[in-house]
Design a protein around this motif. Structure first.
Motif, mmCIF file in Angstrom:
data_model
loop_
_atom_site.group_PDB
_atom_site.id
_atom_site.type_symbol
_atom_site.label_atom_id
_atom_site.label_comp_id
_atom_site.label_asym_id
_atom_site.label_seq_id
_atom_site.Cartn_x
_atom_site.Cartn_y
_atom_site.Cartn_z
ATOM 1 N N ASN A 86 3.345 2.739 -5.324
ATOM 2 C CA ASN A 86 2.430 2.932 -6.451
ATOM 3 C C ASN A 86 3.206 3.483 -7.642
ATOM 4 O O ASN A 86 4.452 3.515 -7.614
ATOM 5 C CB ASN A 86 1.280 3.864 -6.067
ATOM 6 C CG ASN A 86 1.772 5.170 -5.494
ATOM 7 O OD1 ASN A 86 2.708 5.778 -6.009
ATOM 8 N ND2 ASN A 86 1.143 5.611 -4.405
ATOM 9 N N THR A 134 0.820 -1.219 0.000
ATOM 10 C CA THR A 134 0.000 0.000 0.000
ATOM 11 C C THR A 134 0.851 1.265 0.000
ATOM 12 O O THR A 134 0.346 2.357 -0.282
ATOM 13 C CB THR A 134 -0.927 0.011 1.226
ATOM 14 O OG1 THR A 134 -0.145 -0.181 2.415
ATOM 15 C CG2 THR A 134 -1.977 -1.073 1.116
ATOM 16 N N ASP A 135 2.150 1.125 0.324
ATOM 17 C CA ASP A 135 3.046 2.289 0.334
ATOM 18 C C ASP A 135 3.744 2.486 -1.005
ATOM 19 O O ASP A 135 4.554 3.407 -1.156
ATOM 20 C CB ASP A 135 4.106 2.144 1.433
ATOM 21 C CG ASP A 135 3.505 2.245 2.826
ATOM 22 O OD1 ASP A 135 2.316 2.609 2.919
ATOM 23 O OD2 ASP A 135 4.211 1.954 3.805
#
Length: 430
Positions: free
Chosen positions: A368, A365-366
């Motif tokens: 992208n 989730t950290d």
């Protein structure tokens, strides 16, 4: 059911009582609305205390249809809009009222120019009956000026309305002087500049405003409430002035939902918490999500502008999303075809995201498409300068060159084992 004639008799008993502002008793004096409230109260009918609220009671009655017991309203204070004086019709074109300071309760004629010029409307209160023969017929005979009122009423208008329209007032004067037939009068009105330059809804609103001010007031208030509700629904922030403007457009011009939304879209704005509400807020959320999925950076102002355009009907969410995907294809040319086919760059970048997360020990989730290493891999060009994404093996090696990779648990032992295997493959094992 109270008889209008009985109410009139009660009022006649107050003739000669002096005017007193705020007065509601024959012992201490009456003001205009106090006199009416007192007389109707004697008949068991409760009315609002003020003239301004009293005009909302009952049903509208034209001057030539008045009967004893009907309320008659006037605008005697030109500095303030709306009714400020009330009396009770007694028949024969006359009414009884508490006129003003220095005068007693008295009977006046509707044909007096002072009251004709200030006429606001007649109202028949629920629960009051009267003999039809005792009112309307006599009202038509009081003076020639009432003929003008009668003629106005044959076309669904009021004398007060004609007084507000100089062009039409001249027609009415001509009609009275020459005794036009109703057909000729109507033809003249339809040929007027007022008729030709105003739509049907505008004409009806102007008529209602003067002919039945209570109903007009109620319609405007309902439009104000609807305007505020729709503003909340779309996320528009309206000042009182703009609420009034929108309400008038709804009543006068018959604005439909599309026109209302176009108006409201101009006032879509951030709240004090820097968020958008209603339809605009939902549109803004969808725009941001689409931009994130496609790796396109958007400003808050850009999001607000596009949300406002969607609310106004100047664009659609589909068009905004297509524009974002087109930008994404330009930003990530190596994946342009996949993006145009419907894939998002976040999905296409997922293998690179997983490598970074696994090799550097960080949550997925950290990571992208905006992560520098991922962005570098997605936007690499080959020796000829053509877009070509980095292979996953090459990208893995790039990530392992990061000092953070060497600090991961077990990396040192893993590296040593790889070295031993290489030596062993060269026959130098130990």
């Amino acid at each position: 059911m109270a008889r209008g004639e009985d109410i009139v008799e009660t009022l006649r008993s107050a003739l000669g009582v002096q005017y007193r502002w705020g007065g509601t008793s024959p012992n201490s004096g009456f003001d205009c609305s106090g006199l009416v409230v007192w007389a109707f109260g004697k008949a068991g009918i409760q009315l609002p205390r003020t003239t301004y609220n009293m005009i909302n009671e009952g049903a509208s009655v034209p001057p030539n249809k008045l009967r004893p017991g009907d309320l008659v309203f006037f605008d005697t204070d030109r500095k303030r809009s709306g009714p400020d004086h009330v009396g009770v019709y007694i028949g024969g074109g006359k009414f009884i009222h508490a006129a003003r300071t220095g005068q007693p309760v008295k009977i006046s004629s509707l044909s007096e120019s002072y009251y004709m010029d200030r006429w606001m409307g007649g109202r028949r209160v629920s629960g009051v009956s009267a003999d039809p023969s005792s009112g309307g017929g006599e009202a038509l005979e009081v003076a020639p000026r009432l003929d003008a009122s009668e003629l106005a009423e044959t076309y669904g208008m009021s004398y007060a309305f004609f007084k507000s329209q100089p062009e039409l007032m001249k027609l009415l004067d001509g009609a009275v002087a020459e005794q036009w037939s109703p057909e000729k009068f109507q033809a003249k009105v339809k040929n007027s500049k007022w008729w030709k330059t105003n739509s049907e809804t505008v004409r009806q609103a102007q008529l209602l405003q003067k002919t039945d001010p209570a109903t007009y007031k109620a319609n405007m208030e309902a439009a104000r409430v609807a305007a505020r509700q729709m503003a909340v629904q779309v996320g528009a922030i309206l000042s009182d002035k703009n609420v009034e403007k929108l309400a008038k457009n709804m009543v006068w011009y018959g604005w439909q939902d599309a026109q209302v939304q176009n108006f409201l879209g101009k006032y879509v704005d951030f709240t004090d918490k820097q968020t958008l509400g209603g339809m605009a807020g939902a549109a803004a959320k969808a725009i941001k999500e689409e931009a994130y999925k496609n790796g396109v950076a958007v400003t808050e102002q850009s999001v607000k502008n596009n949300a406002a355009y969607i609310v106004r009907g100047l664009t659609s969410m589909e068009k905004v999303q297509a524009s974002i995907r087109e930008q994404s294809a330009g930003l990530y040319p190596a994946f342009a075809e996949q993006i145009k086919a419907g894939a998002s760059i976040q999905d296409l970048a997922q293998p690179y995201v997983q490598i970074v997360a696994q090799e550097l020990g960080v949550p997925e989730t950290d990571v992208n498409v905006y992560t520098p290493k991922v962005k570098q891999a997605l936007n690499r060009v080959d020796a000829k300068g053509q877009p070509q994404a980095m292979s996953l093996d090459e990208f893995t090696q790039l990530v392992r060159n990061d000092p953070q990779w060497r600090r991961q648990p077990g990396v040192a032992e893993k590296t040593l084992n790889i070295g031993r295997q290489v030596l062993k493959d060269f026959g130098l094992g130990f």
